[in-house]
Write a protein that holds these residues in place. Structure first.
Motif, PDB file in Angstrom:
ATOM      1  N   TYR A 154       0.748  -1.075   0.067  1.00 31.42           N
ATOM      2  CA  TYR A 154      -0.157   0.161  -0.156  1.00 31.42           C
ATOM      3  C   TYR A 154       0.904   1.269  -0.121  1.00 31.42           C
ATOM      4  N   ARG A 155       2.086   1.175   0.721  1.00 29.42           N
ATOM      5  CA  ARG A 155       2.935   2.277   0.669  1.00 29.42           C
ATOM      6  C   ARG A 155       3.508   2.439  -0.847  1.00 29.42           C
ATOM      7  N   ALA A 156       3.707   1.432  -1.385  1.00 30.32           N
ATOM      8  CA  ALA A 156       4.359   1.425  -2.863  1.00 30.32           C
ATOM      9  C   ALA A 156       3.451   2.131  -3.619  1.00 30.32           C
ATOM     10  N   VAL A 203      -8.040  -0.442  -5.007  1.00 21.81           N
ATOM     11  CA  VAL A 203      -6.764  -0.547  -4.777  1.00 21.81           C
ATOM     12  C   VAL A 203      -6.728  -1.939  -3.948  1.00 21.81           C
ATOM     13  N   ARG A 204      -7.478  -2.010  -2.882  1.00 27.33           N
ATOM     14  CA  ARG A 204      -7.392  -3.396  -2.090  1.00 27.33           C
ATOM     15  C   ARG A 204      -7.766  -4.562  -2.706  1.00 27.33           C
ATOM     16  N   ALA A 205      -8.974  -4.546  -3.704  1.00 29.00           N
ATOM     17  CA  ALA A 205      -8.931  -5.664  -4.423  1.00 29.00           C
ATOM     18  C   ALA A 205      -7.932  -6.224  -5.494  1.00 29.00           C
ATOM     19  N   GLY A 263       0.017  -7.567   7.794  1.00 33.07           N
ATOM     20  CA  GLY A 263      -1.248  -6.648   7.673  1.00 33.07           C
ATOM     21  C   GLY A 263      -2.151  -6.180   8.494  1.00 33.07           C
ATOM     22  N   ARG A 264      -3.223  -6.039   8.080  1.00 33.38           N
ATOM     23  CA  ARG A 264      -4.486  -5.290   8.552  1.00 33.38           C
ATOM     24  C   ARG A 264      -5.633  -6.535   8.618  1.00 33.38           C
ATOM     25  N   ASP A 265      -5.746  -6.820   7.392  1.00 38.44           N
ATOM     26  CA  ASP A 265      -7.055  -7.598   6.996  1.00 38.44           C
ATOM     27  C   ASP A 265      -6.438  -9.179   6.484  1.00 38.44           C
ATOM     28  N   ILE A 266      -5.303  -9.404   7.102  1.00 42.28           N
ATOM     29  CA  ILE A 266      -5.010 -10.780   6.470  1.00 42.28           C
ATOM     30  C   ILE A 266      -5.694 -11.927   6.984  1.00 42.28           C
ATOM     31  N   THR A 325     -11.942   2.294  10.512  1.00 45.20           N
ATOM     32  CA  THR A 325     -13.499   2.511  10.391  1.00 45.20           C
ATOM     33  C   THR A 325     -13.710   2.490   8.683  1.00 45.20           C
ATOM     34  N   ARG A 326     -12.914   2.159   8.018  1.00 48.82           N
ATOM     35  CA  ARG A 326     -13.190   2.123   6.295  1.00 48.82           C
ATOM     36  C   ARG A 326     -14.008   1.065   6.220  1.00 48.82           C
ATOM     37  N   GLN A 327     -14.744   0.818   4.929  1.00 49.52           N
ATOM     38  CA  GLN A 327     -15.594   0.251   4.360  1.00 49.52           C
ATOM     39  C   GLN A 327     -14.834  -1.204   4.001  1.00 49.52           C
TER      40      GLN A 327
HETATM   41  O1   DC Z   1       2.017  -1.642   8.385  1.00 49.93           O
HETATM   42  P1   DC Z   1       2.106  -0.292   7.605  1.00 49.93           P
HETATM   43  O2   DC Z   1       2.143   1.146   8.623  1.00 49.93           O
HETATM   44  O3   DC Z   1       3.294  -0.222   6.814  1.00 49.93           O
HETATM   45  O4   DC Z   1       0.913   0.026   6.702  1.00 49.93           O
HETATM   46  C1   DC Z   1       0.669   1.047   5.923  1.00 49.93           C
HETATM   47  C2   DC Z   1      -0.920   1.495   5.736  1.00 49.93           C
HETATM   48  O5   DC Z   1      -1.359   0.458   5.016  1.00 49.93           O
HETATM   49  C3   DC Z   1      -1.665   1.644   7.052  1.00 49.93           C
HETATM   50  O6   DC Z   1      -2.492   2.750   6.779  1.00 49.93           O
HETATM   51  C4   DC Z   1      -2.455   0.374   7.069  1.00 49.93           C
HETATM   52  C5   DC Z   1      -2.466   0.019   5.518  1.00 49.93           C
HETATM   53  N1   DC Z   1      -2.673  -1.391   5.257  1.00 49.93           N
HETATM   54  C6   DC Z   1      -3.807  -2.079   4.996  1.00 49.93           C
HETATM   55  O7   DC Z   1      -4.636  -1.132   4.932  1.00 49.93           O
HETATM   56  N2   DC Z   1      -4.044  -3.344   4.920  1.00 49.93           N
HETATM   57  C7   DC Z   1      -2.627  -4.030   4.738  1.00 49.93           C
HETATM   58  N3   DC Z   1      -2.871  -5.509   4.889  1.00 49.93           N
HETATM   59  C8   DC Z   1      -1.489  -3.675   5.254  1.00 49.93           C
HETATM   60  C9   DC Z   1      -1.438  -2.153   5.524  1.00 49.93           C
END
Ligand code: DC
Length: 233
Positions: free
Chosen positions: A53-55, A118-120, A140-143, A200-202
């Protein structure tokens, strides 16, 4: 390692055969170092999905785009070439290892990560990455909730916000430049802002999978956390 473009027929079925360890949690919870150490101990490869996501964010900014322009940002996500080798991140052939951690990317990345298109694209690439390797340690966040709902092990790391801010400030070197309290305060404010947007994102919000093991790393040493997860493996 190339994180290639998505496959049109991405099947969750194939993912069930793989060995995936999912590590989720907010920034500063210790995910990256824990996931890397676990991968090394288990002989698996490691994927930092936040770097992806950073890239995308880096590529949008470099093109002079507005990260909140969802159509443009999604188009960048679909066409970008991202290669991650250990800590090194190449974006369309440019070494962006340092830039993807810059304050400008920090500020914009949550908006990019909240973009459903982007997420898809990123989720499809993450599944393809794991399929090619028969699994791995993915952070990550949603793994555990979205990308690999069938992961063999799901760990959700959390820690008190003050401790997370202190860790992040130390990592980024902010404490070398500014008065300690001020540096930690500004990192804490940025983390709180990103936590709110991320949870809080969808699309794929930061949340704890119902079958995840929650580990609070606030008072734990790094080694204690690793040993606890290895015990679960
Ligand atoms: O872990 P990080 O701080 O490098 O993540 C950067 C951003 O990407 C952070 O705002 C959360 C998002 N992210 C995400 O939405 N889903 C992921 N699987 C990983 C990171």
């Amino acid at each position: 390692m190339r994180i290639g473009a998505s496959q049109p027929h991405d099947k969750l079925e194939a993912l069930r055969e793989m060995r995936v360890i999912a590590i989720d949690g907010p920034a500063g919870s210790g995910k990256s170092s824990v996931a890397q150490a676990l991968a090394a101990r288990l002989g698996l490869e490691y994927l930092d999905t936040g770097a992806m996501y950073r890239a995308v964010t880096f590529a949008v900014l470099r093109a002079g785009g507005d990260p909140s322009d969802s159509g443009f940002t999604a188009a960048v996500a679909r066409t970008i070439d991202v290669r991650v080798t250990g800590e090194r991140v190449l974006v369309d052939g440019v070494d962006a290892t340092v830039e993807i951690r810059s304050p400008s990317v920090d500020r914009a990345v949550s908006v990019v990560a909240a973009n459903a298109e982007v997420r898809a694209e990123m989720v499809a690439r993450q599944r393809e990455w794991a399929r090619r390797r028969d699994g791995g340690v993915v952070e990550g966040r949603d793994i555990g909730t979205v990308v690999f709902p069938e992961a063999d092990l799901k760990v959700y790391l959390k820690a008190d916000p003050d401790v997370r801010a202190l860790r992040r400030a130390r990592q980024s070197g902010a404490l070398d430049h500014t008065a300690e309290a001020g540096a930690v305060e500004s990192v804490a404010a940025d983390l709180a802002r990103r936590d709110t947007i991320d949870s809080t994102r969808q699309a794929g919000p930061l949340s704890v999978a119902s079958d995840a093991v929650v580990i609070d790393t606030t008072e734990k040493t790094f080694d204690e956390t690793i040993e606890q997860i290895l015990g679960l493996v």
